[in-house]
Design a protein around this motif. Structure first.
Motif, PDB file in Angstrom:
ATOM      1  N   TYR A 154      17.670 -20.635  -0.634  1.00  0.00           N
ATOM      2  CA  TYR A 154      19.472 -19.220  -1.139  1.00  0.00           C
ATOM      3  C   TYR A 154      19.922 -19.714  -1.796  1.00  0.00           C
ATOM      4  N   TYR A 155      20.949 -21.103  -1.500  1.00  0.00           N
ATOM      5  CA  TYR A 155      22.307 -21.481  -1.800  1.00  0.00           C
ATOM      6  C   TYR A 155      21.700 -21.781  -3.006  1.00  0.00           C
ATOM      7  N   GLN A 156      20.708 -23.194  -2.929  1.00  0.00           N
ATOM      8  CA  GLN A 156      19.906 -23.602  -4.104  1.00  0.00           C
ATOM      9  C   GLN A 156      19.543 -22.459  -5.673  1.00  0.00           C
ATOM     10  N   ILE A 157      18.958 -21.369  -4.515  1.00  0.00           N
ATOM     11  CA  ILE A 157      19.054 -20.075  -5.928  1.00  0.00           C
ATOM     12  C   ILE A 157      20.076 -19.688  -6.596  1.00  0.00           C
ATOM     13  N   TYR A 158      21.179 -19.728  -5.541  1.00  0.00           N
ATOM     14  CA  TYR A 158      22.519 -19.301  -5.965  1.00  0.00           C
ATOM     15  C   TYR A 158      23.160 -19.856  -6.642  1.00  0.00           C
ATOM     16  N   LYS A 159      22.923 -21.221  -6.133  1.00  0.00           N
ATOM     17  CA  LYS A 159      23.306 -22.123  -7.609  1.00  0.00           C
ATOM     18  C   LYS A 159      22.695 -22.673  -8.927  1.00  0.00           C
ATOM     19  N   LYS A 160      21.807 -22.456  -9.193  1.00  0.00           N
ATOM     20  CA  LYS A 160      20.636 -22.303 -10.472  1.00  0.00           C
ATOM     21  C   LYS A 160      20.906 -20.850 -10.636  1.00  0.00           C
ATOM     22  N   LEU A 161      21.371 -19.551 -10.174  1.00  0.00           N
ATOM     23  CA  LEU A 161      21.529 -18.471 -10.967  1.00  0.00           C
ATOM     24  C   LEU A 161      22.914 -18.826 -12.114  1.00  0.00           C
ATOM     25  N   LEU A 162      23.821 -19.278 -10.642  1.00  0.00           N
ATOM     26  CA  LEU A 162      25.312 -19.732 -11.544  1.00  0.00           C
ATOM     27  C   LEU A 162      25.548 -20.264 -12.315  1.00  0.00           C
ATOM     28  N   LYS A 163      24.594 -21.275 -12.677  1.00  0.00           N
ATOM     29  CA  LYS A 163      24.520 -22.571 -14.219  1.00  0.00           C
ATOM     30  C   LYS A 163      24.143 -21.280 -14.890  1.00  0.00           C
ATOM     31  N   GLN A 164      23.147 -20.237 -14.953  1.00  0.00           N
ATOM     32  CA  GLN A 164      22.466 -19.776 -15.903  1.00  0.00           C
ATOM     33  C   GLN A 164      24.598 -18.843 -16.527  1.00  0.00           C
ATOM     34  N   ILE A 165      24.406 -18.309 -14.959  1.00  0.00           N
ATOM     35  CA  ILE A 165      26.076 -17.159 -15.941  1.00  0.00           C
ATOM     36  C   ILE A 165      26.957 -18.073 -16.588  1.00  0.00           C
ATOM     37  N   ARG A 166      27.231 -19.025 -16.220  1.00  0.00           N
ATOM     38  CA  ARG A 166      28.284 -20.050 -16.874  1.00  0.00           C
ATOM     39  C   ARG A 166      28.011 -21.051 -17.929  1.00  0.00           C
ATOM     40  N   SER A 167      26.584 -21.039 -18.098  1.00  0.00           N
ATOM     41  CA  SER A 167      26.098 -21.390 -19.597  1.00  0.00           C
ATOM     42  C   SER A 167      26.594 -20.604 -20.204  1.00  0.00           C
ATOM     43  N   GLY A 168      26.329 -19.124 -20.168  1.00  0.00           N
ATOM     44  CA  GLY A 168      27.040 -18.303 -21.506  1.00  0.00           C
ATOM     45  C   GLY A 168      25.370 -17.541 -21.508  1.00  0.00           C
ATOM     46  N   LYS A 169      24.332 -18.103 -21.032  1.00  0.00           N
ATOM     47  CA  LYS A 169      22.892 -17.061 -20.996  1.00  0.00           C
ATOM     48  C   LYS A 169      22.978 -15.274 -21.189  1.00  0.00           C
ATOM     49  N   PHE A 170      24.579 -14.929 -20.075  1.00  0.00           N
ATOM     50  CA  PHE A 170      23.997 -13.578 -20.322  1.00  0.00           C
ATOM     51  C   PHE A 170      25.645 -13.333 -21.096  1.00  0.00           C
ATOM     52  N   ASN A 171      25.396 -12.577 -21.955  1.00  0.00           N
ATOM     53  CA  ASN A 171      27.214 -11.975 -22.349  1.00  0.00           C
ATOM     54  C   ASN A 171      27.733 -10.829 -21.017  1.00  0.00           C
ATOM     55  N   GLU A 172      28.653 -10.665 -21.534  1.00  0.00           N
ATOM     56  CA  GLU A 172      29.625 -10.067 -20.115  1.00  0.00           C
ATOM     57  C   GLU A 172      28.705  -8.159 -20.763  1.00  0.00           C
ATOM     58  N   GLN A 208      29.891 -11.601  -4.604  1.00  0.00           N
ATOM     59  CA  GLN A 208      31.299 -12.489  -3.414  1.00  0.00           C
ATOM     60  C   GLN A 208      33.157 -12.156  -5.056  1.00  0.00           C
ATOM     61  N   GLN A 209      31.397 -13.042  -5.327  1.00  0.00           N
ATOM     62  CA  GLN A 209      32.872 -14.080  -5.801  1.00  0.00           C
ATOM     63  C   GLN A 209      33.094 -13.120  -7.555  1.00  0.00           C
ATOM     64  N   GLY A 210      31.995 -12.338  -8.037  1.00  0.00           N
ATOM     65  CA  GLY A 210      32.531 -11.659  -8.893  1.00  0.00           C
ATOM     66  C   GLY A 210      31.857 -11.591 -10.343  1.00  0.00           C
ATOM     67  N   TYR A 211      30.850 -12.426 -10.036  1.00  0.00           N
ATOM     68  CA  TYR A 211      29.692 -12.762 -11.545  1.00  0.00           C
ATOM     69  C   TYR A 211      28.921 -12.238 -11.536  1.00  0.00           C
ATOM     70  N   ILE A 212      28.856 -11.309 -11.038  1.00  0.00           N
ATOM     71  CA  ILE A 212      27.724  -9.539 -11.155  1.00  0.00           C
ATOM     72  C   ILE A 212      28.524  -9.047 -10.225  1.00  0.00           C
ATOM     73  N   VAL A 213      27.679  -7.325 -11.040  1.00  0.00           N
ATOM     74  CA  VAL A 213      28.010  -6.133 -10.169  1.00  0.00           C
ATOM     75  C   VAL A 213      27.102  -5.209 -10.148  1.00  0.00           C
ATOM     76  N   ARG A 214      26.521  -4.596  -8.359  1.00  0.00           N
ATOM     77  CA  ARG A 214      25.554  -3.462  -9.034  1.00  0.00           C
ATOM     78  C   ARG A 214      26.412  -1.882  -8.043  1.00  0.00           C
ATOM     79  N   GLU A 215      25.912  -1.682  -9.648  1.00  0.00           N
ATOM     80  CA  GLU A 215      26.212   0.107  -9.428  1.00  0.00           C
ATOM     81  C   GLU A 215      24.894   0.810  -9.137  1.00  0.00           C
ATOM     82  N   GLN A 216      25.078   1.399  -8.597  1.00  0.00           N
ATOM     83  CA  GLN A 216      24.141   2.151  -7.675  1.00  0.00           C
ATOM     84  C   GLN A 216      23.413   3.760  -9.041  1.00  0.00           C
ATOM     85  N   GLY A 217      22.387   2.977  -9.163  1.00  0.00           N
ATOM     86  CA  GLY A 217      21.210   3.839  -9.402  1.00  0.00           C
ATOM     87  C   GLY A 217      21.067   3.086 -10.919  1.00  0.00           C
TER      88      GLY A 217
END
Length: 257
Positions: free
Chosen positions: A8-26, A56-65
């Motif tokens: 799970y930590y390996q996957i977390y690091k990969k996803l974090l790298k994608q977010i920090r790389s600018g692949k996603f906009n806010e 937990q680190q504030g990079y993504i948020v879940r909105e119900q529904g």
């Protein structure tokens, strides 16, 4: 021999790298758990652990529904400085807004009379607002104001304006000392419905008592903050300063609320 790094930590690091790389906009939609299970060929539990770290680190948020979205970094607020929400958002280049969901004139409870040292004939204004940053719900504000001081702005637009700015513009009331207490709570159904997220998510509860400069109480509030978007910071004095004083910050030792 090194301990193997959990999947799970390996996957977390990969996803974090994608977010920090600018692949996603806010506010871009993030991968669903199902998509991640298929992408990494692991169990749903493993994905949930990886995603939990990002939340937990504030990079993504879940909105119900609605789904999971990429967010901006958490907002820092100084816990030792009285600052209105509007001022805080503008300081971080975030568009503030509000929605009033309850507003009424009430007789204070015995507890509020004690906390605010109110006379028997004093009435309060109770206001519950949802505060938004860039249209995302961040805070549930439940505030009690002394009616005699708040009445001049009672009928004004409390959704498009800062209450403190209205107070300073239209009255002679000036704010003085504020005492604050911050505790951790878990989201219940009400908080989940108003702020999004999931049941039992970690939230912050700030209780605040504010006096006017003349020394009378003006406001008591209980505000619930999304801990994934807002955190509090304080600056301490050097260790050698006041070393013999072991009191709590913000005079919290004098509070019994």
């Amino acid at each position: 021999m090194k301990e193997p790094i959990p999947k799970y930590y390996q996957i977390y690091k990969k996803l974090l790298k994608q977010i920090r790389s600018g692949k996603f906009n806010e506010f871009d939609r993030f991968y669903s758990d199902t998509e991640l299970v298929e992408k990494y060929e692991v169990s749903r539990g493993t994905i949930r652990e990886a995603v939990k770290l990002l939340i937990q680190q504030g990079y993504i948020v879940r909105e119900q529904g609605k789904g999971t979205f990429v967010t901006s970094p958490t907002i820092e607020q100084a816990s030792d400085k009285l600052m209105g929400f509007t001022e805080l958002m503008l300081e971080h280049d975030i568009e503030p807004s509000a929605k009033v969901i309850e507003k009424e004139i009430i007789e204070p409870s015995l507890e509020l009379k004690r906390l605010m040292k109110l006379e028997d004939d004093t009435r309060l204004v109770r206001i519950v607002r949802i505060r938004y940053g860039n249209e995302q719900p961040l805070i549930i504000e439940q505030s009690y104001f002394v009616l005699a001081l708040f009445e001049p702005i009672y009928d004004m637009d409390l959704e498009s304006n800062s209450i403190y700015e209205l107070l300073y513009k239209h009255t002679d009331t000036r704010l003085g000392e504020a005492r604050q207490r911050i505790t951790a709570i878990n989201a219940g159904e009400k908080e989940t419905n108003l702020l999004g997220g999931e049941l039992n998510d970690a939230l912050l509860l700030m209780k605040r008592l504010i006096k006017t400069r003349t020394g009378v109480y003006f406001q008591y509030s209980e505000d619930v903050y999304r801990s994934d978007r807002i955190h509090f910071a304080t600056t301490t004095k050097p260790y050698d300063n006041d070393h013999g004083n072991h009191g709590l910050p913000l005079e919290l030792e004098a509070q019994d609320w």
